[in-house]
Write a protein that holds these residues in place. Sequence first.
Motif, PDB file in Angstrom:
ATOM      1  N   PHE A  49       1.059  -1.210  -0.096  1.00  0.00           N
ATOM      2  CA  PHE A  49       0.088  -0.067  -0.120  1.00  0.00           C
ATOM      3  C   PHE A  49       0.891   1.274   0.069  1.00  0.00           C
ATOM      4  CE2 PHE A  49      -2.926  -3.318   1.614  1.00  0.00           C
ATOM      5  CZ  PHE A  49      -3.947  -3.056   0.624  1.00  0.00           C
ATOM      6  N   ASP A  51       1.203   2.861  -3.131  1.00  0.00           N
ATOM      7  CA  ASP A  51       0.814   3.552  -4.008  1.00  0.00           C
ATOM      8  C   ASP A  51       1.558   3.568  -5.208  1.00  0.00           C
ATOM      9  OD1 ASP A  51      -1.551   4.310  -2.820  1.00  0.00           O
ATOM     10  OD2 ASP A  51      -0.328   5.963  -1.889  1.00  0.00           O
ATOM     11  N   THR A  54      -1.349   3.293  -7.886  1.00  0.00           N
ATOM     12  CA  THR A  54      -2.789   3.983  -7.473  1.00  0.00           C
ATOM     13  C   THR A  54      -3.027   4.701  -8.650  1.00  0.00           C
ATOM     14  OG1 THR A  54      -2.281   3.748  -5.167  1.00  0.00           O
ATOM     15  CG2 THR A  54      -4.087   5.448  -5.929  1.00  0.00           C
ATOM     16  N   LYS A  77      -8.230  -2.555  -5.780  1.00  0.00           N
ATOM     17  CA  LYS A  77      -8.496  -2.477  -4.197  1.00  0.00           C
ATOM     18  C   LYS A  77      -8.607  -0.703  -4.126  1.00  0.00           C
ATOM     19  CE  LYS A  77      -5.771  -6.121  -2.371  1.00  0.00           C
ATOM     20  NZ  LYS A  77      -6.788  -6.522  -1.500  1.00  0.00           N
ATOM     21  N   ARG A  79      -8.518   2.994  -2.575  1.00  0.00           N
ATOM     22  CA  ARG A  79      -7.702   3.824  -1.599  1.00  0.00           C
ATOM     23  C   ARG A  79      -8.348   4.882  -1.124  1.00  0.00           C
ATOM     24  NH1 ARG A  79      -4.039   2.682   0.985  1.00  0.00           N
ATOM     25  NH2 ARG A  79      -2.267   4.103   0.418  1.00  0.00           N
ATOM     26  N   TRP A 141     -10.082   7.101  -5.681  1.00  0.00           N
ATOM     27  CA  TRP A 141      -8.640   6.484  -5.922  1.00  0.00           C
ATOM     28  C   TRP A 141      -8.666   5.066  -5.719  1.00  0.00           C
ATOM     29  CZ3 TRP A 141      -5.124  10.925  -5.962  1.00  0.00           C
ATOM     30  CH2 TRP A 141      -5.744  12.259  -5.772  1.00  0.00           C
ATOM     31  N   TYR A 142      -7.962   4.419  -6.659  1.00  0.00           N
ATOM     32  CA  TYR A 142      -8.044   3.061  -6.399  1.00  0.00           C
ATOM     33  C   TYR A 142      -6.861   2.366  -7.313  1.00  0.00           C
ATOM     34  CZ  TYR A 142      -9.439   2.442 -11.562  1.00  0.00           C
ATOM     35  OH  TYR A 142      -9.555   2.287 -13.126  1.00  0.00           O
ATOM     36  N   ILE A 143      -6.592   1.138  -7.120  1.00  0.00           N
ATOM     37  CA  ILE A 143      -5.321   0.307  -7.577  1.00  0.00           C
ATOM     38  C   ILE A 143      -6.265  -0.515  -8.471  1.00  0.00           C
ATOM     39  CG2 ILE A 143      -3.878  -1.209  -7.122  1.00  0.00           C
ATOM     40  CD1 ILE A 143      -3.526  -0.326  -4.101  1.00  0.00           C
TER      41      ILE A 143
END
Length: 225
Positions: A49, A51, A54, A77, A79, A141-143
């Motif tokens: 995690f 980023d 991200t 995932k 964020r 905000w995401y992966i």
Amino acid sequence: MSVVTVASLIDQAKQKADMENRNFVKPAEWIQYINDGYKELYDILVSKFEDYYTLGPVPFTIANGATTYDLPSDFYKLRGVDRSNGGSNFIPLLPFNFNDRNRRTFYRRWGGIEPTVRYRIFNNKLIFNPSDQAPGQYQLWYIPQAADITTDTQTIEGVNGWEEYIVFSAAIDALAKEESDVSVYEMAKNQMLQRIQALAANRDAGQVDTVGDVTRAGYYDDLLY
């Protein structure tokens, strides 16, 4: 990050496996082996995690009468989710526990207090609660999921030589196919994994992340924010 081609990774894997002049492993299989190793490395970095991958902010709108947002097709995932409180000002939102899905709707009727909307991931959507407060402007905000490797002309982003993890992974898969001993390669891959695990965290070497303040100050705080 450094950019390397899949073809280059395949060549390196062939060298390590001593298969440069053999066609026992087909080109499509090499690509699959690289794809598998790449996704392993991707997950290792995502789990920190920090980023590395991200994306955001991705703006979206919940229209009047709506309560959900369809997550991007490549979503992996989350964020963070922010809600606009006017113009370009955004406030980070907190998730709600599934067991509390009706609690905030009930309490908002008590005393006329309006609780701030919260979200929860549900299947491939974000759902917002209380539902009648869901409409508004948001950003996500995401992966993303790791992209599939399907050709040797594609490129991937390595980090300080960490793509060698992919090379070892592909070499092991190729050698395993011909039932060769892979113990030495497994050891080398494990050493690379230990290096990545030790160094992938704390990308901002000058400042360490602090624990986010998500505690409530009092009983009414859950209603207000």
